[in-house]
Every structure is written in structure tokens, then in C-alpha cells.
Write an enzyme that holds these catalytic residues in place. Sequence first.
Site, PDB file in Angstrom:
ATOM      1  CE1 TYR A 111     -27.646 -42.647  82.395  1.00  0.00           C
ATOM      2  CE2 TYR A 111     -27.085 -45.099  82.297  1.00  0.00           C
ATOM      3  CZ  TYR A 111     -28.014 -43.871  82.434  1.00  0.00           C
ATOM      4  OH  TYR A 111     -29.469 -44.318  82.756  1.00  0.00           O
ATOM      5  CG  ASN A 171     -33.580 -44.183  91.334  1.00  0.00           C
ATOM      6  OD1 ASN A 171     -34.209 -44.628  90.370  1.00  0.00           O
ATOM      7  ND2 ASN A 171     -33.870 -42.846  91.870  1.00  0.00           N
ATOM      8  NE  ARG A 173     -31.951 -45.978  86.966  1.00  0.00           N
ATOM      9  CZ  ARG A 173     -32.907 -46.294  87.586  1.00  0.00           C
ATOM     10  NH1 ARG A 173     -33.197 -47.029  88.320  1.00  0.00           N
ATOM     11  NH2 ARG A 173     -34.159 -45.353  87.608  1.00  0.00           N
ATOM     12  CE  LYS A 228     -40.494 -46.709  93.271  1.00  0.00           C
ATOM     13  NZ  LYS A 228     -39.577 -45.658  92.732  1.00  0.00           N
ATOM     14  N   GLY A 259     -41.040 -42.974  88.209  1.00  0.00           N
ATOM     15  CA  GLY A 259     -40.507 -43.146  89.458  1.00  0.00           C
ATOM     16  C   GLY A 259     -40.374 -42.074  90.350  1.00  0.00           C
ATOM     17  CG  ASP A 260     -37.025 -39.836  88.974  1.00  0.00           C
ATOM     18  OD1 ASP A 260     -36.467 -40.555  89.903  1.00  0.00           O
ATOM     19  OD2 ASP A 260     -36.552 -39.594  87.762  1.00  0.00           O
TER      20      ASP A 260
END
Length: 342
Positions: A111, A171, A173, A228, A259-260
Site C-alpha cells: 500500500y 474489516n 487490516r 462470516k 466479503g464486500d
Amino acid sequence: MNHSASVPTTQSPPVDVAALGESMLTVRPDPDEAAFEWEVSGAESNVARYCAALGLEAAWISQVGTDLAGDLVLSVIEAAGVDVSGVRRVSDRQTGLMLKEVTANERRVRYYRAGSAAANMAPPLGPSLRRGLRILHLTGITLGLSSMCRQLVESLVCDRATASRLSFDVNWRPAVWDGGDPPTALREAANQCDIVFVGLDEARDLWGTESIAAIRALLPCPSTVVVKDAANGAHADLFGRRLFVPALGGPVIEPVGAGDAFAAGFLFGVLQHDGDVEACLRLGHITAMSALAQRNDVGPVADDRTVRLLLDMSPQQWRTAHLDLSGPRHRVTTRTRPHSAG
């Protein structure tokens, strides 16, 4: 077009789902040629793009630079039918960049988002949030981008007048966070929302929880907590009433974005089949297959006939269903399941 004073103005339709967060220009090697290809990646804009593809009025709220990357990001998301009028262009910050590196043994993601335009989002958003918004979707990624983004997310989850419902995808991360107390910040933000999505593996890493009941104990306030369980399926807990829907079988080419897609399908179900949580979970799995069946984060969604066929299946039929969205014609079969996805 000349907009004269004599032309009556029309009020914009209310937005069904608005998603707030960073999107980046992504560059990756083309596996079929000795070249590179690009796409647009971002959990929140992925959700918005899938919601638009499913027929909802969707919006994306963010900041991008006035650079070429910002032009490309905006053009792709707008071309997907998403309202981008709430996106600010800032000249003193760059648009985030992501590089996907593929070697013989692994795939790596790098990133380049530190100090990006989106990382400098700050409250208040003002006109970016339109009146009549039905669901505002947030994620833990935005919470971790910077202290300003953290303040923005915290202000939104505290302001119950922002939208009829707040949706939050944990989410997790780790690479995004540069300090603070992520487990506490994510739990506190999630606990102030109405619908929460979290992976069983994420919850284990963040909070040391090993069960749906333990996750629910940490998140007692949301009306719906969706957990999930990777390729096995997804659980929904509605204040102690629990449902589980297995994932669909189907071809899995690239798991990124699933997932999105699941979140978008579930939110579509909330707005179209409110009260039928099993249908919401099924729609999440159906939409997730759109991402799993191809390399891009966002793929073509199942056609209406396919969706109706899958929603009408009995639980026994669903457990053996296999959905193939990899070709121009969508196919549903029932057989012994070689794969699960979700």
C-alpha cells in the site's frame, strides 16, 4: 447542456446505501500477458458498486487527489452507477495506490496510502450525506487510516440522525493501523451500529473469541451481528435468535472482494426482504460468488432469474447448490460440493 432558470429542478432520489471510505488505484501483473493492468480497489466503494449493480441507489463518499489516479478512481466508480457527488477533490494530497505482486510462491500487496487524500477526511461531512439515507456503511479500515478518520467515523456512529441504519464491517487490516488500540476502537464503533459484519477469524485475532456467542457478548447492542465463517457459511445473530446459511459452491479464482460483495448482498436483502434474514444471508452468498469467480474486486452480479431460483430453494437444495458466474450465462446446479465460498 444549458441549464436555464426556466428548466424545473428535480430532487435527487433518496440514497439507499452510502459507503464512506478510501479507494485506491490498483496495479497488478496481467497473468496472460507480459504486461500490467489496473483496477480500482476499496472495500467501501466495492460495496457501493455492488449495491448499484443490484438495483439500489448507491453513493460513495470520500476524498481523492486531483491527480490521474483520482480521475481513474472516480470514473470507474461513477460508471458503475454510483453517486459520487459526495467525493471531494483535494489538490494537496495524492490518491492512494496499491500494488499487487504475484510470485511463484505467494501474492503480496503493498500500500502507498500514507498521507493520502482519503486519510485526511475529517468531520463534518455536511452535504456529502443526503437526507433520506437508508443505510450508511462504514468499515474498520477507515477507522484505522488516521486520527482524523477515526474522529470522523466516531462522529458518524454517535450521530443517530445520519441515516436510518448504520452498517459496520470490522474489516480488520493490521497494516492500516499506525497506533492506538484497534481491538477497543473497533469493538466500540461496531457496538454503536445496527448491522455488524465480522469474520470469525477476525474476531479471534482481535478479541480472542472462539464462538458466535462470545462475539455477541462483546457486541450486545447491534440489532444484527453477521459472523462470516470463511468458506463454511455465515451466521446471523438477532438478539439471541441465530440463523446459519452455508456458503454456495462455485469456482473460486480470487477471494479478494468477496466479503464486500457479501455485505452488499446482505444489505440489499435488508432493504428488499426486511425481516427475512435467511434471504439476506443467501443474497450475501450469491453476491459473494460474483467476486470469487473472477480476478477483479467487483464482478457481474447474478441475473434476476438465477437469484430467484436460489432464493426459492429449500434448505436441502441450497446446501448442495453450485453457482457458476464465470461465463456469460449463469448456471445453477445441485451436486456434491467441491468448494464453498462466502
